[in-house]
Design a protein around this motif. Structure first.
Motif, PDB file in Angstrom:
ATOM      1  N   GLU A  51      48.770  33.353  30.847  1.00 20.79           N
ATOM      2  CA  GLU A  51      48.402  34.518  31.547  1.00 20.79           C
ATOM      3  C   GLU A  51      47.244  34.636  32.022  1.00 20.79           C
ATOM      4  O   GLU A  51      46.583  35.246  33.408  1.00 20.79           O
ATOM      5  CB  GLU A  51      48.708  35.882  30.662  1.00 20.79           C
ATOM      6  CG  GLU A  51      50.025  36.020  30.290  1.00 20.79           C
ATOM      7  CD  GLU A  51      50.200  36.948  28.876  1.00 20.79           C
ATOM      8  OE1 GLU A  51      51.393  37.501  29.250  1.00 20.79           O
ATOM      9  OE2 GLU A  51      49.327  37.068  28.121  1.00 20.79           O
ATOM     10  N   LYS A  82      55.851  31.957  43.176  1.00 23.50           N
ATOM     11  CA  LYS A  82      55.262  33.074  43.688  1.00 23.50           C
ATOM     12  C   LYS A  82      56.513  34.112  43.809  1.00 23.50           C
ATOM     13  O   LYS A  82      56.440  35.223  43.308  1.00 23.50           O
ATOM     14  CB  LYS A  82      54.639  32.731  44.892  1.00 23.50           C
ATOM     15  CG  LYS A  82      53.693  34.008  45.323  1.00 23.50           C
ATOM     16  CD  LYS A  82      52.983  33.842  46.679  1.00 23.50           C
ATOM     17  CE  LYS A  82      51.877  34.925  46.795  1.00 23.50           C
ATOM     18  NZ  LYS A  82      51.030  34.545  48.013  1.00 23.50           N
ATOM     19  N   CYS A  99      55.090  35.179  39.894  1.00 24.32           N
ATOM     20  CA  CYS A  99      53.806  34.595  39.301  1.00 24.32           C
ATOM     21  C   CYS A  99      52.700  34.982  40.358  1.00 24.32           C
ATOM     22  O   CYS A  99      52.863  35.105  41.499  1.00 24.32           O
ATOM     23  CB  CYS A  99      54.172  33.182  39.357  1.00 24.32           C
ATOM     24  SG  CYS A  99      55.357  32.694  37.943  1.00 24.32           S
ATOM     25  N   GLU A 100      51.497  34.785  39.577  1.00 20.39           N
ATOM     26  CA  GLU A 100      50.307  35.123  40.634  1.00 20.39           C
ATOM     27  C   GLU A 100      49.743  33.948  40.946  1.00 20.39           C
ATOM     28  O   GLU A 100      49.251  32.896  39.878  1.00 20.39           O
ATOM     29  CB  GLU A 100      49.395  36.010  39.478  1.00 20.39           C
ATOM     30  CG  GLU A 100      48.206  36.513  40.637  1.00 20.39           C
ATOM     31  CD  GLU A 100      47.313  37.494  39.519  1.00 20.39           C
ATOM     32  OE1 GLU A 100      46.288  37.252  39.727  1.00 20.39           O
ATOM     33  OE2 GLU A 100      48.055  38.186  38.529  1.00 20.39           O
ATOM     34  N   ASP A 118      53.263  35.569  33.471  1.00 21.65           N
ATOM     35  CA  ASP A 118      53.111  36.696  32.189  1.00 21.65           C
ATOM     36  C   ASP A 118      54.087  36.204  31.401  1.00 21.65           C
ATOM     37  O   ASP A 118      55.103  35.817  31.701  1.00 21.65           O
ATOM     38  CB  ASP A 118      52.976  38.191  32.465  1.00 21.65           C
ATOM     39  CG  ASP A 118      54.604  38.563  33.108  1.00 21.65           C
ATOM     40  OD1 ASP A 118      55.708  38.484  32.492  1.00 21.65           O
ATOM     41  OD2 ASP A 118      54.497  39.320  34.163  1.00 21.65           O
ATOM     42  N   VAL A 139      48.367  28.809  39.077  1.00 21.78           N
ATOM     43  CA  VAL A 139      49.645  30.016  38.836  1.00 21.78           C
ATOM     44  C   VAL A 139      49.570  30.291  37.800  1.00 21.78           C
ATOM     45  O   VAL A 139      49.326  29.591  36.288  1.00 21.78           O
ATOM     46  CB  VAL A 139      50.852  29.132  39.164  1.00 21.78           C
ATOM     47  CG1 VAL A 139      52.096  30.204  38.905  1.00 21.78           C
ATOM     48  CG2 VAL A 139      50.989  28.440  40.443  1.00 21.78           C
ATOM     49  N   ARG A 140      49.463  31.774  37.527  1.00 23.87           N
ATOM     50  CA  ARG A 140      49.658  32.530  36.291  1.00 23.87           C
ATOM     51  C   ARG A 140      50.804  33.105  35.958  1.00 23.87           C
ATOM     52  O   ARG A 140      51.432  33.468  37.077  1.00 23.87           O
ATOM     53  CB  ARG A 140      48.390  33.449  36.138  1.00 23.87           C
ATOM     54  CG  ARG A 140      46.988  32.669  35.903  1.00 23.87           C
ATOM     55  CD  ARG A 140      45.772  33.458  35.758  1.00 23.87           C
ATOM     56  NE  ARG A 140      45.446  34.201  36.950  1.00 23.87           N
ATOM     57  CZ  ARG A 140      44.642  35.278  37.010  1.00 23.87           C
ATOM     58  NH1 ARG A 140      43.984  35.752  35.843  1.00 23.87           N
ATOM     59  NH2 ARG A 140      44.173  35.655  38.086  1.00 23.87           N
ATOM     60  N   SER A 176      46.836  31.641  42.916  1.00 21.50           N
ATOM     61  CA  SER A 176      45.479  32.054  43.446  1.00 21.50           C
ATOM     62  C   SER A 176      45.453  31.690  44.988  1.00 21.50           C
ATOM     63  O   SER A 176      46.212  30.769  45.315  1.00 21.50           O
ATOM     64  CB  SER A 176      44.535  30.946  42.947  1.00 21.50           C
ATOM     65  OG  SER A 176      44.848  29.744  43.304  1.00 21.50           O
TER      66      SER A 176
END
Lengths: 519, 519
Positions: free
Chosen positions: B62, B78, B82-83, B94, B91-92, B85
């Motif tokens: 996360e 994405k 996902c987040e 949760d 890639v983050r 950058s």
């Protein structure tokens, strides 16, 4: 008790310096410690199956009986309510009496040798390691295999003392056959009590020998009779003569120790398919019956005297009849014996055994499997923990060193894993990021010196460096290590007056002819 | 599915005869079987500690994120929420999304190779063994250590096929560097698919290679595209480029397999103190984060596609930086990884690893400790189960044979112990009595042929017989065995039309230039 403690305190500084020596510069070894095995034991049997084996063992004791080839033991058991065959040696005992007597044996006890810092705990989750005991032969890479002599006996005692991972100076690490049997126990115990300060052992091989050894252990520790008897100072190990028999000298020795409050390990020699049923369940059933029978006797002799039960159940090679060790069947038999020992509340002994003829890869995997069995069974005392080869017929100097390496690794394995927030190390992972390396980071720098076990024998260098240094394999590296240890060995300190008293005891008993022999 | 079953049925007789050959006269080996590990796993961590490591891994995913060095993978993640950058590769994800995706992966699955009798089950209590994979070098006692070539590659494939205890034909058992990299996968897979009929593997080393291998596996099994995709037929293993990075070809290959329903093992390369935190808890935390990140991606690509997580967490020698295996830390890391894999409901892979430079006693105890870790961790797939030396830099012919001996012993160890009334054997104990021997009794005679595991490599004879026969140590005995196996080897049957189709595929792809190379 107070007096014993006082005299213990007096000797403490000697003990400490001996310990420093043991942890000295020859190799980097772990400090003296009693490993605590926190793993939940592996239990192949259900509770019902444990109960079924218990029931089988009780039926053996109730219906078939055990031969006690010792008049005195039969008198004691008869007085306690057992049924002794008229004019015979068979003793039957009912399960209520067995369970009542076995319950008297403590689940945990200590043994305190002349150096009280080498006190050991037997039972519970404790695990202690004993040197190889009783092989008639020994071997090393330089001299090959040979019949045991006093020099080799002394060498192997020095290794026993040197390695902190060896907790007891058990049976003779090799039989010194160059000493006449009538006086062998005197010279052997003199050597053992001067070259080591760890828990000593007496062979139950005749009344005179047992009494001599108890006396020498008492003298070496500077104890009065009362102090000696106040708490365990030594032990014996007896084997049943399977199937279903306890021999005279074993019973005699164990009873003599029991009267003086000293512990006995009872180890039935139940090789499945030879001296016991070919099935694991049957062999363990017989192990329980034979083991408990002797423990009942000792509890009659001295209620509450510490006892342990020893598992030696393995299988034989059905083609040759030779015993095999570290086998799948051995592992399961040991684990099931662990379940039975916990059922009876008794400490359990097993072994670091192998059948290999040289310290090669077979010896290593068989030993590793034996140790795996011991850890997963919750074994408390690992006999033959270092040095055993050939199913016990040979003590190997190199194997001794190799085994100490694996014992140390097990000791580290048994230490709990720390899982604090710092250990989970999310901040270190953040700091290093995807392009870094952990070696340089603060989290590593704070921990790297103690983070991992560092072996003294394993070679982890790459092939090229290893080859450049002569491609020395493990037994040859072990060979160099034992030579260095023996060259630098210093005996643990002993009060000069005590040494003289020991010496004159040995001289007097030799003048008296030592112990009778059969030959 | 019905069609796949039909074509499987057609090939069954060939499969059976191949199996007979495997169990043939060269050595007495166990029949093909999937071992089932009934031992309760050893769990060093409490539930709270498992939760704490999970929480740490989720925080890594996360807050810190994983680098996905593959555009397509980032687009997919994405799209899944996902987040990613901006303009970067980070890639983050949760924890809710992670857990939801990971839950889609089945806890158990099968892989069916061209011989359906060699179908394997991965997950649950099943345990399967893979040959040593990917060393650049190989060695044997006669020729010493050398760079891998096609002949050695084929030799080691034959051992992989011969031994029933090896369930998968995994990565190249040695890298055949005499074949040009552009076409190596074509020759290698041709050899693998004709010399073995066990579950094959594709390296994720470039799109063309992965597609070629899938096509060859499909052809070798005589499957239509639909049949191939209906159920797992092969697998890949990808390693993260720790810390926190998944590289382009690994992700590309795994996604290509996933799209066609083929499984991936995701194995983070988390050596504590180097590519991961120096603490076991931290290294396992990073292993979880890196492993789950790729599994999330594959579940986005094809929900429900089978995945496993691979534990390769060990420690490095802090003096030299070289990796160590079969260490106490390795054992605990594997067991803890087992706890985490069960927490996520994922099958677990580990290895039969060692750092030793020759097949001596160190290699044997390190391997035995690795196997102990695998069994006690509840591992489902043991990679490098036979033949690995030097931390994976060398495939040893003799070690291959030695490892198969210990794998067979583990397979017997895993069989349940029978505890019927007949097994408890009170009547046999009664019949034999205190003066008898069990060998001759009916109870033994009915069971002795199958009572105990009979090794093909261990020498249990006494020292005198062993010496008389030349005192042959274990590696030299293993040397004689692999020579005999290779001399007598017969490839498993393959339909001639299929072989021709495979050959012409290889020829065509070679004419087209094979796969692009970097050099």
């Amino acid at each position: 008790m107070a007096t014993a403690k006082d005299s213990a305190r007096r000797r403490r500084s000697g003990g400490r310096s001996a310990n420093r020596r043991g942890a000295g510069p020859t190799i980097r070894q772990l400090p003296w410690q009693i490993p605590v095995n926190s793993d939940a034991p592996t239990e192949p049997l259900t509770e019902e199956q444990v109960q079924a084996i218990h029931d089988g063992a009780m039926r053996v004791l109730e219906e078939i009986g055990i031969e006690f080839l010792n008049d005195e033991s039969r008198d004691i058991l008869k007085a306690a309510g057992c049924e002794v065959s008229a004019g015979g040696t068979n003793v039957r005992m009912d399960r209520e009496m067995v369970m009542e007597k076995v319950k008297l044996a403590p689940a945990e006890f200590t043994i305190t040798p002349r150096n009280p810092e080498h006190r050991i705990n037997i039972g519970g989750r404790n695990m202690v390691f004993v040197n190889v005991s009783s092989p008639p032969n020994c071997s090393d890479l330089d001299r090959g295999r040979r019949v045991g002599d006093r020099e080799s006996y002394r060498d192997l005692l020095k290794l026993t003392q040197y390695f902190n991972c060896i907790h007891l100076a058990g049976g003779y690490p090799v039989e010194p056959v160059d000493i006449h049997a009538s006086v062998r126990h005197l010279d052997c115990l003199y050597d053992k009590l001067t070259l080591t300060d760890k828990v000593p052992h007496a062979y139950s091989l005749g009344s005179e020998r047992v009494e001599d050894v108890m006396e020498m252990v008492r003298i070496a520790a500077g104890l009065s009779d009362e102090e000696f008897e106040a708490t365990p100072r030594m032990y014996t190990n007896i084997n049943s003569s399977s199937p279903l028999k306890h021999d005279w000298p074993m019973l005699d020795g164990a009873m003599r120790l029991a009267r003086r409050g000293q512990p006995t390990i009872v180890t039935p020699f139940t090789l499945a398919g030879a001296m016991a049923p070919v099935t694991i369940a049957g062999a363990v059933t017989q192990f329980v019956a034979e083991g408990l029978a002797a423990i009942v006797l000792l509890q009659c002799v001295k209620p509450g005297v510490p006892c342990a039960i020893g598992s030696f159940t393995s299988n034989v090679d059905m083609r040759s009849g030779s015993p095999a060790f570290g086998t799948p069947e051995y592992m399961r038999a040991t684990q099931i014996s662990g379940q039975m020992a916990r059922f009876y509340g008794l400490p359990l002994r097993a072994s670091n055994a192998c059948a290999a003829n040289c310290p090669d890869s077979q010896s290593a995997w068989e030993s590793a499997f034996s140790l795996w069995a011991a850890v997963s069974a919750g074994v408390n005392v690992v006999y033959h923990a270092a040095g055993w080869l050939e199913g016990g017929l040979c003590a190997s100097y190199e194997k001794f060193v190799m085994d100490c390496e694996t014992l140390q690794q097990l000791m580290v394995y048994m230490q709990p894993v720390s899982v604090t927030e710092d250990d989970i190390a999310v901040e270190a992972i953040r700091e290093v990021g995807p392009n870094g390396h952990f070696f340089g980071c603060q989290h590593t720098q704070e921990r790297y010196e103690t983070a991992f076990y560092s072996p003294f024998l394993s070679d982890w260098s790459n092939f090229e460096s290893w080859e450049e240094r002569g491609a020395v394999d493990t037994p040859r590296r072990a060979n160099a290590i034992w030579k260095q240890i023996l060259a630098e060995f210093e005996a643990p300190p002993m009060d000069e007056a005590i040494r003289e008293e020991l010496e004159s005891f040995v001289e007097r008993r030799k003048r008296e002819g030592g112990a009778p022999t059969d030959f």
